[in-house]
Design a protein around this motif. Structure first.
Motif, PDB file in Angstrom:
ATOM      1  N   ASP A  27       0.829  -1.192   0.000  1.00 23.38           N
ATOM      2  CA  ASP A  27       0.000   0.000   0.000  1.00 23.38           C
ATOM      3  C   ASP A  27       0.872   1.254   0.000  1.00 23.38           C
ATOM      4  OD1 ASP A  27      -2.704   1.186   2.163  1.00 23.38           O
ATOM      5  OD2 ASP A  27      -2.338   1.392   0.010  1.00 23.38           O
ATOM      6  N   ILE A  28       1.532   1.496  -1.129  1.00 23.75           N
ATOM      7  CA  ILE A  28       2.534   2.547  -1.229  1.00 23.75           C
ATOM      8  C   ILE A  28       1.938   3.822  -1.801  1.00 23.75           C
ATOM      9  CG2 ILE A  28       4.708   3.218  -2.306  1.00 23.75           C
ATOM     10  CD1 ILE A  28       5.352   0.166  -2.398  1.00 23.75           C
ATOM     11  N   PHE A  29       2.207   4.925  -1.118  1.00 16.84           N
ATOM     12  CA  PHE A  29       1.833   6.228  -1.666  1.00 16.84           C
ATOM     13  C   PHE A  29       3.030   6.878  -2.346  1.00 16.84           C
ATOM     14  CE2 PHE A  29      -0.323  10.058  -2.388  1.00 16.84           C
ATOM     15  CZ  PHE A  29       0.439  11.119  -1.951  1.00 16.84           C
ATOM     16  N   LYS A  30       4.157   6.869  -1.656  1.00 20.07           N
ATOM     17  CA  LYS A  30       5.347   7.496  -2.220  1.00 20.07           C
ATOM     18  C   LYS A  30       6.602   6.873  -1.608  1.00 20.07           C
ATOM     19  CE  LYS A  30       7.378  12.042  -3.151  1.00 20.07           C
ATOM     20  NZ  LYS A  30       7.254  13.499  -2.964  1.00 20.07           N
ATOM     21  N   ILE A  31       7.633   6.746  -2.431  1.00 23.85           N
ATOM     22  CA  ILE A  31       8.929   6.266  -1.963  1.00 23.85           C
ATOM     23  C   ILE A  31       9.909   7.424  -2.004  1.00 23.85           C
ATOM     24  CG2 ILE A  31      10.816   4.660  -2.329  1.00 23.85           C
ATOM     25  CD1 ILE A  31       8.812   2.753  -3.618  1.00 23.85           C
ATOM     26  N   ASN A  32      10.587   7.651  -0.908  1.00 24.22           N
ATOM     27  CA  ASN A  32      11.560   8.735  -0.840  1.00 24.22           C
ATOM     28  C   ASN A  32      12.906   8.181  -1.292  1.00 24.22           C
ATOM     29  OD1 ASN A  32      12.661  11.234  -0.360  1.00 24.22           O
ATOM     30  ND2 ASN A  32      12.633  11.043   1.862  1.00 24.22           N
ATOM     31  N   HIS A  33      13.873   8.082  -0.429  1.00 22.35           N
ATOM     32  CA  HIS A  33      15.162   7.553  -0.857  1.00 22.35           C
ATOM     33  C   HIS A  33      15.195   6.029  -0.742  1.00 22.35           C
ATOM     34  CE1 HIS A  33      15.729   8.433   3.507  1.00 22.35           C
ATOM     35  NE2 HIS A  33      16.196   7.198   3.484  1.00 22.35           N
ATOM     36  N   VAL A  34      16.056   5.422  -1.542  1.00 20.98           N
ATOM     37  CA  VAL A  34      16.261   3.974  -1.519  1.00 20.98           C
ATOM     38  C   VAL A  34      17.761   3.723  -1.464  1.00 20.98           C
ATOM     39  CG1 VAL A  34      15.907   1.775  -2.683  1.00 20.98           C
ATOM     40  CG2 VAL A  34      14.160   3.568  -2.828  1.00 20.98           C
ATOM     41  N   MET A  35      18.163   2.845  -0.606  1.00 17.31           N
ATOM     42  CA  MET A  35      19.566   2.552  -0.403  1.00 17.31           C
ATOM     43  C   MET A  35      19.851   1.073  -0.620  1.00 17.31           C
ATOM     44  SD  MET A  35      20.670   5.520   0.545  1.00 17.31           S
ATOM     45  CE  MET A  35      20.125   7.053   1.300  1.00 17.31           C
ATOM     46  N   TRP A  36      21.039   0.791  -1.108  1.00 18.41           N
ATOM     47  CA  TRP A  36      21.559  -0.569  -1.140  1.00 18.41           C
ATOM     48  C   TRP A  36      22.681  -0.670  -0.102  1.00 18.41           C
ATOM     49  CZ3 TRP A  36      19.666  -4.799  -3.399  1.00 18.41           C
ATOM     50  CH2 TRP A  36      18.789  -4.662  -4.481  1.00 18.41           C
ATOM     51  N   TYR A  37      22.558  -1.636   0.783  1.00 17.13           N
ATOM     52  CA  TYR A  37      23.591  -1.950   1.754  1.00 17.13           C
ATOM     53  C   TYR A  37      24.130  -3.341   1.444  1.00 17.13           C
ATOM     54  CZ  TYR A  37      22.108   1.881   4.856  1.00 17.13           C
ATOM     55  OH  TYR A  37      21.815   3.114   5.398  1.00 17.13           O
ATOM     56  N   ARG A  38      25.299  -3.635   1.980  1.00 21.69           N
ATOM     57  CA  ARG A  38      25.804  -4.990   1.888  1.00 21.69           C
ATOM     58  C   ARG A  38      26.488  -5.375   3.189  1.00 21.69           C
ATOM     59  NH1 ARG A  38      30.692  -4.153  -2.545  1.00 21.69           N
ATOM     60  NH2 ARG A  38      32.184  -3.082  -1.155  1.00 21.69           N
ATOM     61  N   GLN A  39      26.496  -6.672   3.431  1.00 21.19           N
ATOM     62  CA  GLN A  39      27.164  -7.196   4.613  1.00 21.19           C
ATOM     63  C   GLN A  39      28.059  -8.354   4.206  1.00 21.19           C
ATOM     64  OE1 GLN A  39      24.602  -8.118   7.912  1.00 21.19           O
ATOM     65  NE2 GLN A  39      26.320  -8.115   9.343  1.00 21.19           N
ATOM     66  N   PRO A  40      29.365  -8.086   4.114  1.00 18.52           N
ATOM     67  CA  PRO A  40      30.303  -9.161   3.786  1.00 18.52           C
ATOM     68  C   PRO A  40      30.386 -10.159   4.940  1.00 18.52           C
ATOM     69  CG  PRO A  40      31.264  -6.990   3.386  1.00 18.52           C
ATOM     70  CD  PRO A  40      30.027  -6.783   4.196  1.00 18.52           C
ATOM     71  N   PRO A  41      30.848 -11.361   4.690  1.00 21.15           N
ATOM     72  CA  PRO A  41      30.947 -12.370   5.756  1.00 21.15           C
ATOM     73  C   PRO A  41      31.800 -11.869   6.914  1.00 21.15           C
ATOM     74  CG  PRO A  41      31.328 -13.364   3.615  1.00 21.15           C
ATOM     75  CD  PRO A  41      31.264 -11.888   3.393  1.00 21.15           C
ATOM     76  N   GLY A  42      31.248 -11.924   8.107  1.00 17.21           N
ATOM     77  CA  GLY A  42      31.990 -11.560   9.302  1.00 17.21           C
ATOM     78  C   GLY A  42      32.192 -10.075   9.516  1.00 17.21           C
ATOM     79  N   LEU A  43      31.592  -9.254   8.653  1.00 17.35           N
ATOM     80  CA  LEU A  43      31.789  -7.814   8.765  1.00 17.35           C
ATOM     81  C   LEU A  43      30.456  -7.102   8.967  1.00 17.35           C
ATOM     82  CD1 LEU A  43      34.396  -7.249   5.902  1.00 17.35           C
ATOM     83  CD2 LEU A  43      34.824  -7.505   8.369  1.00 17.35           C
ATOM     84  N   GLN A  44      30.539  -5.813   9.264  1.00 13.46           N
ATOM     85  CA  GLN A  44      29.319  -5.058   9.486  1.00 13.46           C
ATOM     86  C   GLN A  44      28.698  -4.610   8.170  1.00 13.46           C
ATOM     87  OE1 GLN A  44      29.791  -1.866  12.271  1.00 13.46           O
ATOM     88  NE2 GLN A  44      30.177  -3.237  13.989  1.00 13.46           N
ATOM     89  N   ARG A  45      27.424  -4.323   8.242  1.00 14.95           N
ATOM     90  CA  ARG A  45      26.706  -3.837   7.069  1.00 14.95           C
ATOM     91  C   ARG A  45      27.214  -2.447   6.693  1.00 14.95           C
ATOM     92  NH1 ARG A  45      20.296  -4.840   7.107  1.00 14.95           N
ATOM     93  NH2 ARG A  45      21.151  -6.850   7.751  1.00 14.95           N
ATOM     94  N   GLU A  46      27.348  -2.199   5.389  1.00  8.39           N
ATOM     95  CA  GLU A  46      27.811  -0.900   4.911  1.00  8.39           C
ATOM     96  C   GLU A  46      26.941  -0.403   3.770  1.00  8.39           C
ATOM     97  OE1 GLU A  46      31.834  -1.333   3.503  1.00  8.39           O
ATOM     98  OE2 GLU A  46      31.304  -2.827   1.992  1.00  8.39           O
ATOM     99  N   LEU A  47      26.866   0.916   3.668  1.00  7.88           N
ATOM    100  CA  LEU A  47      26.089   1.531   2.596  1.00  7.88           C
ATOM    101  C   LEU A  47      26.882   1.455   1.297  1.00  7.88           C
ATOM    102  CD1 LEU A  47      23.671   3.227   1.608  1.00  7.88           C
ATOM    103  CD2 LEU A  47      24.956   5.262   2.308  1.00  7.88           C
ATOM    104  N   VAL A  48      26.255   0.941   0.272  1.00  6.90           N
ATOM    105  CA  VAL A  48      26.909   0.793  -1.029  1.00  6.90           C
ATOM    106  C   VAL A  48      26.508   1.914  -1.976  1.00  6.90           C
ATOM    107  CG1 VAL A  48      27.176  -0.689  -3.049  1.00  6.90           C
ATOM    108  CG2 VAL A  48      27.003  -1.702  -0.763  1.00  6.90           C
TER     109      VAL A  48
END
Length: 121
Positions: A27-48
């Motif tokens: 039930d979407i009215f509007k989408i603002n920003h969209v981000m891609w993150y990644r989490q390498p094995p054993g590491l923290q999630r980072e913004l790509v």
């Protein structure tokens, strides 16, 4: 309710390409920003990469010139074109979106479940 579904992950050799998709439904009215993150094995999630409502983009330094983020507002879908992939790009890639639902008054934060990208040398 809103769902984000990532697709397009897989296994490639170094130098290969993949295109990830993040499709928003519900039930979407509007989408603002969209981000891609990644989490390498054993590491923290980072913004790509990220794309704003005005199509302004931002990238992690290590992917600049290799990755490109774009959006299709009519399809509520954001893409991440990944070229010249390296083994260090191996990670689970997650989509994150700021969404206002129909009848809503503010944006809420949503996450997909992720898609695996594996790059072999």
């Amino acid at each position: 309710q809103v769902q984000l579904r990532e697709s397009g992950g897989g296994s490639v050799h170094a130098g290969g390409s993949l295109t990830l998709s993040c499709a928003a439904s519900g039930d979407i009215f509007k989408i603002n920003h969209v981000m891609w993150y990644r989490q390498p094995p054993g590491l923290q999630r980072e913004l790509v990469a990220g794309i704003m409502s005005d199509d302004t983009t931002t990238y992690l330094d290590s992917v600049k010139g290799r990755f490109a983020i774009s959006r299709d507002n009519a399809k509520n879908t954001v893409y991440l074109q990944m070229n010249s992939l390296k083994p260090e790009d191996t990670a689970v890639y997650y989509c994150n979106a700021d969404v206002m639902i129909s009848g809503g008054y503010y944006y809420q934060d949503y996450w997909g479940r992720g898609t695996q990208v594996t790059v072999s040398s």
